[in-house]
Scaffold this motif. Structure first.
Motif, PDB file in Angstrom:
ATOM      1  N   CYS A 286      86.284  54.441  59.281  1.00  0.00           N
ATOM      2  CA  CYS A 286      86.441  55.826  59.749  1.00  0.00           C
ATOM      3  C   CYS A 286      86.008  55.970  61.205  1.00  0.00           C
ATOM      4  O   CYS A 286      86.646  56.701  61.975  1.00  0.00           O
ATOM      5  N   SER A 287      84.942  55.286  61.593  1.00  0.00           N
ATOM      6  CA  SER A 287      84.463  55.389  62.971  1.00  0.00           C
ATOM      7  C   SER A 287      85.487  54.814  63.945  1.00  0.00           C
ATOM      8  O   SER A 287      85.713  55.371  65.026  1.00  0.00           O
ATOM      9  N   ILE A 288      86.116  53.718  63.556  1.00  0.00           N
ATOM     10  CA  ILE A 288      87.116  53.095  64.432  1.00  0.00           C
ATOM     11  C   ILE A 288      88.377  53.949  64.502  1.00  0.00           C
ATOM     12  O   ILE A 288      88.916  54.205  65.588  1.00  0.00           O
TER      13      ILE A 288
ATOM     14  N   TRP B  24      76.184  55.990  65.999  1.00  0.00           N
ATOM     15  CA  TRP B  24      76.680  56.965  66.974  1.00  0.00           C
ATOM     16  C   TRP B  24      77.719  57.869  66.326  1.00  0.00           C
ATOM     17  O   TRP B  24      77.741  59.075  66.579  1.00  0.00           O
ATOM     18  N   PHE B  25      78.569  57.297  65.490  1.00  0.00           N
ATOM     19  CA  PHE B  25      79.589  58.092  64.810  1.00  0.00           C
ATOM     20  C   PHE B  25      78.938  59.059  63.818  1.00  0.00           C
ATOM     21  O   PHE B  25      79.324  60.235  63.731  1.00  0.00           O
ATOM     22  N   ALA B  26      77.966  58.584  63.056  1.00  0.00           N
ATOM     23  CA  ALA B  26      77.266  59.459  62.110  1.00  0.00           C
ATOM     24  C   ALA B  26      76.542  60.583  62.841  1.00  0.00           C
ATOM     25  O   ALA B  26      76.548  61.734  62.393  1.00  0.00           O
ATOM     26  N   SER B  27      75.933  60.260  63.979  1.00  0.00           N
ATOM     27  CA  SER B  27      75.272  61.283  64.792  1.00  0.00           C
ATOM     28  C   SER B  27      76.284  62.294  65.305  1.00  0.00           C
ATOM     29  O   SER B  27      76.028  63.507  65.335  1.00  0.00           O
ATOM     30  N   TYR B  28      77.437  61.796  65.703  1.00  0.00           N
ATOM     31  CA  TYR B  28      78.513  62.670  66.188  1.00  0.00           C
ATOM     32  C   TYR B  28      78.995  63.606  65.085  1.00  0.00           C
ATOM     33  O   TYR B  28      79.259  64.787  65.316  1.00  0.00           O
ATOM     34  N   LEU B  29      79.097  63.080  63.861  1.00  0.00           N
ATOM     35  CA  LEU B  29      79.557  63.901  62.736  1.00  0.00           C
ATOM     36  C   LEU B  29      78.601  65.051  62.444  1.00  0.00           C
ATOM     37  O   LEU B  29      79.024  66.114  61.994  1.00  0.00           O
ATOM     38  N   MET B  30      77.324  64.826  62.687  1.00  0.00           N
ATOM     39  CA  MET B  30      76.335  65.838  62.338  1.00  0.00           C
ATOM     40  C   MET B  30      76.549  67.156  63.074  1.00  0.00           C
ATOM     41  O   MET B  30      76.271  68.228  62.539  1.00  0.00           O
ATOM     42  N   ILE B  31      77.030  67.077  64.310  1.00  0.00           N
ATOM     43  CA  ILE B  31      77.167  68.306  65.097  1.00  0.00           C
ATOM     44  C   ILE B  31      78.569  68.442  65.671  1.00  0.00           C
ATOM     45  O   ILE B  31      78.787  69.215  66.604  1.00  0.00           O
ATOM     46  N   SER B  32      79.524  67.696  65.116  1.00  0.00           N
ATOM     47  CA  SER B  32      80.877  67.727  65.661  1.00  0.00           C
ATOM     48  C   SER B  32      81.469  69.121  65.534  1.00  0.00           C
ATOM     49  O   SER B  32      81.601  69.642  64.428  1.00  0.00           O
ATOM     50  N   PRO B  33      81.826  69.774  66.642  1.00  0.00           N
ATOM     51  CA  PRO B  33      82.382  71.118  66.566  1.00  0.00           C
ATOM     52  C   PRO B  33      83.762  71.120  65.935  1.00  0.00           C
ATOM     53  O   PRO B  33      84.589  70.259  66.178  1.00  0.00           O
ATOM     54  N   GLY B  34      83.995  72.095  65.089  1.00  0.00           N
ATOM     55  CA  GLY B  34      85.311  72.255  64.482  1.00  0.00           C
ATOM     56  C   GLY B  34      85.538  71.401  63.256  1.00  0.00           C
ATOM     57  O   GLY B  34      86.562  71.523  62.603  1.00  0.00           O
ATOM     58  N   ALA B  35      84.601  70.534  62.920  1.00  0.00           N
ATOM     59  CA  ALA B  35      84.758  69.686  61.738  1.00  0.00           C
ATOM     60  C   ALA B  35      84.218  70.407  60.522  1.00  0.00           C
ATOM     61  O   ALA B  35      83.216  71.098  60.588  1.00  0.00           O
TER      62      ALA B  35
ATOM     63  N   LEU C 177      82.171  62.231  53.671  1.00  0.00           N
ATOM     64  CA  LEU C 177      82.219  60.948  54.367  1.00  0.00           C
ATOM     65  C   LEU C 177      80.873  60.251  54.312  1.00  0.00           C
ATOM     66  O   LEU C 177      80.786  59.056  54.038  1.00  0.00           O
ATOM     67  N   LEU C 178      79.788  61.004  54.546  1.00  0.00           N
ATOM     68  CA  LEU C 178      78.469  60.395  54.499  1.00  0.00           C
ATOM     69  C   LEU C 178      78.150  59.935  53.088  1.00  0.00           C
ATOM     70  O   LEU C 178      77.583  58.870  52.878  1.00  0.00           O
ATOM     71  N   ALA C 179      78.529  60.744  52.083  1.00  0.00           N
ATOM     72  CA  ALA C 179      78.297  60.347  50.699  1.00  0.00           C
ATOM     73  C   ALA C 179      79.063  59.071  50.388  1.00  0.00           C
ATOM     74  O   ALA C 179      78.576  58.187  49.699  1.00  0.00           O
ATOM     75  N   CYS C 180      80.285  58.970  50.929  1.00  0.00           N
ATOM     76  CA  CYS C 180      81.070  57.746  50.762  1.00  0.00           C
ATOM     77  C   CYS C 180      80.361  56.583  51.421  1.00  0.00           C
ATOM     78  O   CYS C 180      80.273  55.488  50.881  1.00  0.00           O
ATOM     79  N   GLY C 181      79.808  56.804  52.605  1.00  0.00           N
ATOM     80  CA  GLY C 181      79.126  55.747  53.342  1.00  0.00           C
ATOM     81  C   GLY C 181      77.824  55.341  52.718  1.00  0.00           C
ATOM     82  O   GLY C 181      77.331  54.255  52.947  1.00  0.00           O
ATOM     83  N   CYS C 182      77.226  56.250  51.919  1.00  0.00           N
ATOM     84  CA  CYS C 182      75.916  55.956  51.326  1.00  0.00           C
ATOM     85  C   CYS C 182      75.982  55.966  49.800  1.00  0.00           C
ATOM     86  O   CYS C 182      74.952  55.922  49.148  1.00  0.00           O
ATOM     87  N   GLY C 183      77.193  56.044  49.256  1.00  0.00           N
ATOM     88  CA  GLY C 183      77.327  56.192  47.809  1.00  0.00           C
ATOM     89  C   GLY C 183      76.685  55.069  47.035  1.00  0.00           C
ATOM     90  O   GLY C 183      76.213  55.266  45.927  1.00  0.00           O
TER      91      GLY C 183
END
Length: 608
Positions: A327-329, A453-464, A472-478
C-alpha cells in the motif's frame, strides 16, 4: 537561542527505552509462565575447533535462565561467539553480532564469568548489544526522518511507530536486526548529511550484520546517477561526470567488500587444502558463493520455492507487513507517477533542492563534509525550514498583533526525497515474497523507513477516510492482535477548531494552544476566521490541549480537548469552539454525526 533541529530527539530516546523495558519485561514474564517451543538452548557441546575455548555452564540460577533464553537463531550467534565458525551452515550468520558479543564478554563482562558462567555471559552480552543498538537506531531513525520529511512532527510519529514495531521482539533478542537497523539507517543519515566517508563505513558494517546490508549501496548508486546526469547534461562536463561515476562506483564497492571478504573467509576454511573429491559442490562453482549455497541447501531458499500449498499459513503470517509495504508503494506511485517512473529525473527544481539524496553538498566528488560541522551546507539545507520561529510579543495586547502566513516546502511522505527509499523497499518486499521464507518478512522489512513514514502520513492525511485508514492499519497489524476497532481508535483523526465569531471586527482574536509535548504557537484570527489542528490520541488516552484566548479586555484559559473527560472529548470526532462576545461554546460532531454541546464558558474581564 535558535530552534533545535531535532526537537523530539530526547523524547524519541525515552520512548525507545520504554519500549525495550516493556519487551524485556514481557520476555521474562512469558519465560516464567511458559516453556519455550524451541528446546535447543540446552545444547552446548564442546567446541570443535578448540575445546579449550569451551566453558562449562554455571549452576547459578540467573545464569541458567539467561542460557535457557538462548533459542532459535540466538543459538547460532552465541555459539559462533563462543567457538567460531565450526559448521558450514553457520556461515549464514554474519560476523558482526558474534564479534560484538565476544568482545564484550572478554572485556566489560569478564568478571561475571565466574558468577553466572561463560555461556550466560555471552547471552547477556547479546541482549546488551541488541538493546543498546536499538536505542541508537531509534535516534538515527528520527534524525533521518526529520531530514527527509522536513516535518519534525511527522518524523516523531514515525519514530514512535518504529519503537513499537511488530518485529520489536527481535530487536530485544540476540538477533542481528538491531545492529542492521543502526548501521543502515545511520549510514543513510550520514549520506544525506554529506558525510560520505562515514556513510560508507556504516553501510559496510550493515553488510556485516545482515546480507541485505549490501543493498544499501543502492543509495550511493542512486545519488551518483543523478549527480552524473547533472554534470553531463546541465554542466556539460565530461571530466566531472567521469569523476562522479568513479567515486560512486568505488564507494559502492567498499560497501560490498566486508560481505565479499566473509565469503572468501568461508572459502578458505572449507575449500582450500582439500582434494576435489572432498570439496563441497559450491567450492567447484565458477563463482563459489557460500551464502547462496547455504540458503538454498539448508533453508530451501530460492525463487518461488516457497510457493506451496502447505506454506499458506506462513503467507498469512506475512500478509500484514506485506500489505502495508504494498500500500505504501502503490500510494506513492499513484501520487507521483512521473517522479517514480522517471526515477526522479522528471522532478521539479524545487523538488531537487529539497531532496538531499538527489544531490550532494558539493560538486567535487573528493570532498567529504563533516556531519556535525556547524558550517556544513548539507546539514543546513537538510534542517532549514523544519519549524517556523514562533512570533512573540512584548507587552500590550497580543490580540492586536497580526500573524503573517509562513511558507511551505516540498516535504512529507510524497516528497522527492522519499523516492530512493520506496525503490529500496520495493526490491526488499519483492525478494521477501518471491525468494525468501515469507514469514520472516516482518523482521526483514522492519528497518525500512517508508513503512513508518507512510503510517505517520496516514494518521493525519487530509481528506482520507478514518475508517479506511483504520482498516489499513488493522490489516497491517492483524497478525499482532490489533482489530479494526482498536486501530480506528489509534488512528482516529481528532480535530479541534477555534472560530472567531465575534460580531465586531475591531480586534483580532488571539489564541495560543499547547499540549504537554507540543506548542502550537500563537495565532491571531480576524472576524470569521478559524484555526484548527488534527491529531491522534496517545496510547494512554491522556491527550490534553490547553488554550488561552483573548479579545480586547476579554480573556479565558480553557481545555480545548481533554480525552479523559467523557463530555470533552472521549470518542468525539471533532470539537468546534465558537468564541464571541457572549462567551465560549464547544460543540462536537461524533463519529455518528450527532451534534451535541460539550461546554459553555464565560469570559474573564481584564480590569484596567
Amino acid at each position: 537561542m535558535g530552534t533545535l533541529p531535532f526537537p523530539h530527539q530526547t523524547l524519541v530516546l525515552k520512548y525507545a527505552a520504554i519500549s525495550r523495558l516493556l519487551l524485556l519485561t514481557l520476555i521474562v514474564l512469558w519465560r516464567t509462565i511458559l516453556n519455550p517451543y524451541d528446546t535447543s538452548a540446552s545444547l552446548n557441546p564442546d567446541c570443535l575447533i578448540n575445546s579449550r575455548l569451551h566453558h562449562r555452564s554455571s549452576n547459578n540460577s540467573i545464569g541458567s535462565k539467561i542460557e535457557n533464553s538462548v533459542v532459535w537463531d540466538s543459538v547460532y550467534f552465541v555459539r559462533i561467539a563462543q567457538c567460531g565458525y565450526e559448521y558450514e551452515q553457520t556461515y549464514a550468520f554474519l560476523p558482526l553480532l558474534p564479534a560484538c558479543i565476544s568482545l564484550l564478554s572478554r572485556t566489560v563482562f569478564t568478571p561475571l564469568v565466574a558468577v553466572i558462567g561463560y555461556r550466560a555471559v555471552l547471552g547477556l552480552c547479546g541482549y546488551v548489544v541488541s538493546n543498546i543498538a536499538f536505542l541508537f537506531s531509534a535516534v538515527y531513525f528520527y534524525r533521518l526522518s526529520v531530514m527527509i520529511l522536513k516535518d519534525p512532527e511527522a518524523a516523531f510519529r514515525a519514530s514512535i511507530l518504529f519503537c513499537f514495531n511488530p518485529a520489536s521482539i527481535f530487536y530485544s533478542s540476540i538477533y542481528s536486526e538491531s545492529l542492521y537497523a543502526l548501521f543502515s539507517v545511520g549510514g543513510v543519515y550520514y549520506l544525506m548529511s554529506g558525510a560520505k566517508n562515514i556513510a560508507v563505513l556504516w553501510l559496510a558494517l550493515s553488510g556485516c550484520a545482515r546480507s541485505n546490508g549490501v543493498l544499501n549501496a543502492g543509495y550511493f548508486c542512486f545519488q551518483t546517477m543523478h549527480r552524473a546526469y547533472d554534470a553531463l547534461f546541465l554542466k556539460k562536463s565530461g571530466y566531472l561526470t567521469i569523476l562522479i561515476l568513479v567515486d560512486g562506483a568505488l564507494r559502492s564497492i567498499c560497501i560490498f567488500i566486508p560481505f565479499i571478504a566473509f565469503q572468501a573467509y568461508g572459502y578458505r576454511n572449507i575449500c582450500l587444502g582439500r582434494s576435489p573429491d572432498e570439496m563441497r559442490p559450491w567450492c567447484k562453482a565458477r563463482v563459489p558463493l557460500l551464502y547462496n549455497f547455504i540458503q538454498s541447501h539448508y533453508w530451501k531458499v530460492g525463487f518461488l520455492r516457497y510457493f506451496q500449498v502447505k506454506q499458506l499459513p506462513n503467507f498469512l503470517v506475512a500478509s500484514p507487513i506485506m500489505s502495508l509495504a504494498l500500500c505504501s508503494i502503490i500510494h506513492y506511485v499513484k501520487s507521483q507517477p512521473e517522479l517514480f517512473f522517471s526515477l526522479g529525473f522528471q522532478t521539479s527544481k524545487e523538488g531537487k533542492d529539497f531532496a538531499p539524496v538527489l544531490s550532494s553538498s558539493g560538486t567535487d566528488p573528493k570532498s567529504d563534509s563533516g556531519c556535525f560541522s556547524d558550517t556544513s551546507s548539507s546539514k543546513m539545507q537538510g534542517n532549514e525550514n523544519l519549524r517556523q520561529r514562533k512570533p512573540t510579543y512584548k507587552g500590550g495586547n497580543p490580540a492586536e498583533v497580526p500573524l503573517e502566513n509562513g511558507s511551505f516546502v516540498n516535504s512529507g511522505y510524497l516528497s522527492t526525497s522519499v523516492l530512493p527509499f520506496i525503490l529500496h523497499l520495493g526490491f526488499m518486499a519483492a525478494t521477501a515474497f518471491f525468494v525468501m521464507h515469507v514469514q520472516v518478512s516482518t523482521r526483514f522489512l522492519s528497518a525500512s523507513p517508508p513503512l513508518y513514514w507512510f503510517a505517520s502520513y496516514l494518521m493525519i492525511s487530509p481528506g482520507a477516510e478514518g475508517e479506511a485508514r483504520a482498516s489499513l492499519l488493522a490489516c497491517g497489524c492483524g497478525g499482532h492482535g490489533v482489530d479494526v476497532t482498536t486501530a480506528k481508535w489509534l488512528l482516529a483523526e481528532n480535530t479541534v477548531v477555534i472560530k472567531n465569531d465575534f460580531r465586531s471586527n475591531a480586534k483580532y482574536l488571539y489564541v495560543h494552544c499547547h499540549s504537554a509535548d507540543d506548542d502550537l504557537g500563537e495565532h491571531w484570527l480576524k472576524k470569521g476566521q478559524k484555526y484548527s489542528w488534527s491529531f491522534g490520541v496517545n496510547l494512554w488516552g491522556t491527550t490534553l490541549f490547553d488554550c488561552y484566548a483573548q479579545w480586547g479586555n476579554k480573556k479565558r484559559s480553557f481545555k480545548a480537548y481533554d480525552y479523559s473527560n467523557y463530555y470533552c472529548c472521549l470518542n468525539k470526532g471533532s470539537v468546534v469552539w465558537s468564541l464571541n462576545e457572549d462567551g465560549l461554546v464547544a460543540v462536537s460532531k461524533e463519529v455518528t454525526m450527532k451534534t451535541e454541546v460539550l461546554a459553555s464558558l464565560k469570559w474573564d474581564i481584564i480590569r484596567e
